[in-house]
Design a protein around this motif. Structure first.
Motif, PDB file in Angstrom:
ATOM      1  N   ALA A  16      19.885  -1.559 -50.287  1.00 29.04           N
ATOM      2  CA  ALA A  16      19.230  -2.440 -51.253  1.00 29.04           C
ATOM      3  C   ALA A  16      18.031  -1.738 -51.893  1.00 29.04           C
ATOM      4  N   ARG A  17      17.211  -1.072 -51.081  1.00 26.49           N
ATOM      5  CA  ARG A  17      16.043  -0.344 -51.614  1.00 26.49           C
ATOM      6  C   ARG A  17      16.464   0.680 -52.662  1.00 26.49           C
ATOM      7  N   ASN A  18      17.449   1.510 -52.312  1.00 25.02           N
ATOM      8  CA  ASN A  18      17.898   2.550 -53.233  1.00 25.02           C
ATOM      9  C   ASN A  18      18.497   1.974 -54.507  1.00 25.02           C
ATOM     10  N   THR A  19      19.279   0.905 -54.358  1.00 25.70           N
ATOM     11  CA  THR A  19      19.926   0.280 -55.508  1.00 25.70           C
ATOM     12  C   THR A  19      18.905  -0.344 -56.450  1.00 25.70           C
ATOM     13  N   ILE A  20      17.968  -1.098 -55.913  1.00 24.64           N
ATOM     14  CA  ILE A  20      16.975  -1.772 -56.768  1.00 24.64           C
ATOM     15  C   ILE A  20      16.048  -0.752 -57.421  1.00 24.64           C
ATOM     16  N   ASP A  21      15.676   0.282 -56.699  1.00 26.20           N
ATOM     17  CA  ASP A  21      14.851   1.348 -57.285  1.00 26.20           C
ATOM     18  C   ASP A  21      15.592   1.999 -58.455  1.00 26.20           C
ATOM     19  N   TYR A  22      16.854   2.304 -58.258  1.00 23.35           N
ATOM     20  CA  TYR A  22      17.709   2.907 -59.289  1.00 23.35           C
ATOM     21  C   TYR A  22      17.838   1.984 -60.508  1.00 23.35           C
ATOM     22  N   LEU A  23      18.123   0.707 -60.258  1.00 23.98           N
ATOM     23  CA  LEU A  23      18.340  -0.225 -61.368  1.00 23.98           C
ATOM     24  C   LEU A  23      17.055  -0.530 -62.132  1.00 23.98           C
ATOM     25  N   ALA A  24      15.921  -0.576 -61.449  1.00 21.96           N
ATOM     26  CA  ALA A  24      14.648  -0.813 -62.143  1.00 21.96           C
ATOM     27  C   ALA A  24      14.371   0.313 -63.134  1.00 21.96           C
ATOM     28  N   LYS A  25      14.737   1.528 -62.769  1.00 23.13           N
ATOM     29  CA  LYS A  25      14.543   2.665 -63.684  1.00 23.13           C
ATOM     30  C   LYS A  25      15.473   2.561 -64.891  1.00 23.13           C
ATOM     31  N   LEU A  26      16.668   2.012 -64.700  1.00 20.29           N
ATOM     32  CA  LEU A  26      17.631   1.866 -65.795  1.00 20.29           C
ATOM     33  C   LEU A  26      17.329   0.667 -66.692  1.00 20.29           C
ATOM     34  N   ILE A  27      17.078  -0.474 -66.068  1.00 16.76           N
ATOM     35  CA  ILE A  27      16.938  -1.741 -66.782  1.00 16.76           C
ATOM     36  C   ILE A  27      15.498  -1.979 -67.217  1.00 16.76           C
ATOM     37  N   GLY A  28      14.562  -1.511 -66.411  1.00 23.70           N
ATOM     38  CA  GLY A  28      13.151  -1.786 -66.645  1.00 23.70           C
ATOM     39  C   GLY A  28      12.613  -2.691 -65.558  1.00 23.70           C
ATOM     40  N   GLY A  29      11.308  -2.653 -65.408  1.00 17.65           N
ATOM     41  CA  GLY A  29      10.662  -3.467 -64.401  1.00 17.65           C
ATOM     42  C   GLY A  29      10.044  -2.601 -63.321  1.00 17.65           C
ATOM     43  N   THR A  30       9.461  -3.271 -62.340  1.00 17.00           N
ATOM     44  CA  THR A  30       8.771  -2.608 -61.239  1.00 17.00           C
ATOM     45  C   THR A  30       9.445  -3.004 -59.933  1.00 17.00           C
ATOM     46  N   ALA A  31       9.972  -2.027 -59.217  1.00 14.95           N
ATOM     47  CA  ALA A  31      10.630  -2.287 -57.931  1.00 14.95           C
ATOM     48  C   ALA A  31       9.640  -2.042 -56.808  1.00 14.95           C
ATOM     49  N   LEU A  32       9.312  -3.073 -56.067  1.00 11.63           N
ATOM     50  CA  LEU A  32       8.385  -2.937 -54.942  1.00 11.63           C
ATOM     51  C   LEU A  32       9.149  -2.521 -53.686  1.00 11.63           C
ATOM     52  N   VAL A  33       9.843  -1.395 -53.781  1.00 13.64           N
ATOM     53  CA  VAL A  33      10.688  -0.954 -52.675  1.00 13.64           C
ATOM     54  C   VAL A  33       9.872  -0.505 -51.465  1.00 13.64           C
ATOM     55  N   GLN A  34       8.597  -0.212 -51.677  1.00 13.75           N
ATOM     56  CA  GLN A  34       7.768   0.208 -50.541  1.00 13.75           C
ATOM     57  C   GLN A  34       7.588  -0.930 -49.534  1.00 13.75           C
ATOM     58  N   PHE A  35       7.832  -2.164 -49.946  1.00 14.16           N
ATOM     59  CA  PHE A  35       7.691  -3.307 -49.041  1.00 14.16           C
ATOM     60  C   PHE A  35       9.037  -3.766 -48.477  1.00 14.16           C
ATOM     61  N   ALA A  36      10.124  -3.147 -48.936  1.00 10.44           N
ATOM     62  CA  ALA A  36      11.451  -3.537 -48.468  1.00 10.44           C
ATOM     63  C   ALA A  36      11.661  -3.024 -47.053  1.00 10.44           C
ATOM     64  N   ASP A  37      12.179  -3.883 -46.214  1.00 11.29           N
ATOM     65  CA  ASP A  37      12.469  -3.501 -44.842  1.00 11.29           C
ATOM     66  C   ASP A  37      13.477  -4.492 -44.285  1.00 11.29           C
ATOM     67  N   ASN A  38      14.089  -4.144 -43.185  1.00  4.46           N
ATOM     68  CA  ASN A  38      15.087  -5.009 -42.574  1.00  4.46           C
ATOM     69  C   ASN A  38      14.763  -5.127 -41.084  1.00  4.46           C
ATOM     70  N   PRO A  39      13.965  -6.109 -40.673  1.00  4.01           N
ATOM     71  CA  PRO A  39      13.425  -7.230 -41.453  1.00  4.01           C
ATOM     72  C   PRO A  39      12.124  -6.877 -42.181  1.00  4.01           C
ATOM     73  N   THR A  40      11.706  -7.793 -43.055  1.00  4.07           N
ATOM     74  CA  THR A  40      10.437  -7.649 -43.768  1.00  4.07           C
ATOM     75  C   THR A  40       9.300  -7.531 -42.762  1.00  4.07           C
ATOM     76  N   THR A  41       8.425  -6.558 -42.991  1.00  2.00           N
ATOM     77  CA  THR A  41       7.268  -6.372 -42.114  1.00  2.00           C
ATOM     78  C   THR A  41       5.948  -6.488 -42.873  1.00  2.00           C
ATOM     79  N   SER A  42       6.007  -6.612 -44.187  1.00  2.00           N
ATOM     80  CA  SER A  42       4.792  -6.674 -45.006  1.00  2.00           C
ATOM     81  C   SER A  42       4.256  -8.091 -45.070  1.00  2.00           C
ATOM     82  N   SER A  43       2.941  -8.188 -45.233  1.00  2.00           N
ATOM     83  CA  SER A  43       2.324  -9.509 -45.349  1.00  2.00           C
ATOM     84  C   SER A  43       2.454 -10.012 -46.785  1.00  2.00           C
TER      85      SER A  43
END
Length: 190
Positions: A16-43
């Motif tokens: 999911a991280r790699n896909t969303i990072d890739y698609l954000a570069k193609l489509i536009g937007g900001t991918a917060l992939v640094q917070f992606a984890d399985n499970p989520t660990t960020s506040s």
């Protein structure tokens, strides 16, 4: 204050991280992939701070509770986003899981592994299930309790028996994001 437009993705693994990072570069937007984890660990506060600092809409936020039932950090992030006046969740990509009827959500529609928009839910492989307008999955039940404009169900991001592979351009995930953007009328607004 400019409202940040967020697309929630209910998956946070490496695919999911790699896909969303890739698609954000193609489509536009900001991918917060640094917070992606399985499970989520960020506040929630760290994620909100990053959203506020994002340079380009939409902001893609990946949340995942790795099959743990109840309110986990992923759901806490989602609740915080929903209640923040500076953030508008414009849609969600709800990823199906193998869990059966433990956690589920109503969805606007689904996209199967062949790229068809369908009324039924889909499973982890992106194959239609008998349920109409709902999917089973991790974290998704909370989507059902929020007033989101569109929730699109898909199978496992970057996988679906190779149909959503990044080498093929992740067409299923891309279509889901583009449909959310089309409904909201935005594309890479600053």
């Amino acid at each position: 204050m400019t409202t940040k437009q967020v697309i929630v993705i209910t998956d946070g693994d490496e695919y999911a991280r790699n896909t969303i990072d890739y698609l954000a570069k193609l489509i536009g937007g900001t991918a917060l992939v640094q917070f992606a984890d399985n499970p989520t660990t960020s506040s929630a506060s760290d994620v909100i701070k990053a959203i506020q600092q994002a340079n380009e809409n939409p902001v893609y936020v990946l949340i995942d509770d790795a099959g743990v039932s109840g309110i986990g950090l992923g759901e806490e992030v989602l609740l915080a986003l929903e209640s923040d006046p500076g953030i508008t969740i414009i849609g969600a990509v709800a990823v199906a899981a193998h869990t059966k009827n433990l956690e589920w959500s109503r969805v606007s529609f689904s996209i199967d592994q062949e790229g068809n928009v369908i009324g039924n839910g889909v499973d982890k492989e992106g194959i239609a299930i008998p349920e109409i307008g709902r999917i089973n999955g991790d974290t998704v039940y909370l989507l059902d309790q929020l007033d989101l404009p569109v929730v699109i169900a898909i199978g496992d991001i970057g996988k679906m028996n190779g149909h959503d592979d990044i080498s093929k351009g992740s067409p299923i995930t891309r279509k889901a994001i583009e449909l959310i953007l089309e409904r909201e009328g935005i594309r890479g607004e600053k």
